[in-house]
Motif scaffolding. Structure first.
Motif, short mmCIF file in Angstrom:
data_model
loop_
_atom_site.label_atom_id
_atom_site.label_comp_id
_atom_site.label_asym_id
_atom_site.label_seq_id
_atom_site.Cartn_x
_atom_site.Cartn_y
_atom_site.Cartn_z
N CYS A 135 100.38 50.76 101.52
CA CYS A 135 100.47 49.34 102.28
C CYS A 135 99.53 48.29 101.81
N ILE B 60 102.06 47.08 108.10
CA ILE B 60 101.72 45.95 107.28
C ILE B 60 100.19 45.74 107.21
N PRO C 109 103.98 45.52 102.95
CA PRO C 109 104.69 46.27 104.23
C PRO C 109 105.35 47.71 103.82
N GLU D 154 98.29 40.06 107.09
CA GLU D 154 99.86 39.68 107.48
C GLU D 154 99.87 39.68 108.77
#
Length: 85
Positions: A20, A39, A25, A43
Motif C-alpha cells: 500500500c 490507502i 491503494p 491519500e
C-alpha cells in the motif's frame, strides 16, 4: 491496484501494508467480492479534505454554499417545558 483475498491480507499484513505504501491503494476481497480498500494516510487526508471544505474555503469560495452553513429546518427536538411553580 493489487487485489488481496482477505485471508492473504490477514496472513501477510506487513507485506499488504508495505504494498500500500509503495504502490498505492490495495483492494481486499471476501469470497471474490470487493470488500475494502487500504490507502496511504496522505491519500485518506486528501480525500477527507476534498469531501468537506473548511470554513475558510467556504468563505473564500466564488459561489455561495448556503446549504453547507444552514442546518435543515425541523430537525431539532425541543424539550418539554418544566413547571417551576
Amino acid at each position: 491496484m493489487h487485489v488481496w483475498p482477505v485471508q492473504d491480507a490477514k496472513a501477510r499484513f506487513s507485506e499488504f501494508l508495505d504494498s500500500c505504501l509503495a504502490e498505492g491503494p490495495q483492494m481486499v476481497t471476501r469470497r471474490g467480492v470487493e470488500a475494502a480498500v487500504l490507502i496511504p494516510v496522505q491519500e485518506w487526508r486528501r480525500l477527507q479534505a476534498a469531501a468537506r471544505p473548511s470554513l475558510k474555503a467556504l468563505l473564500l469560495a466564488d459561489e455561495a454554499r448556503i446549504e453547507e452553513l444552514v442546518p435543515a429546518r425541523g430537525t431539532v427536538r425541543r424539550r418539554a417545558p418544566v413547571d417551576l411553580g
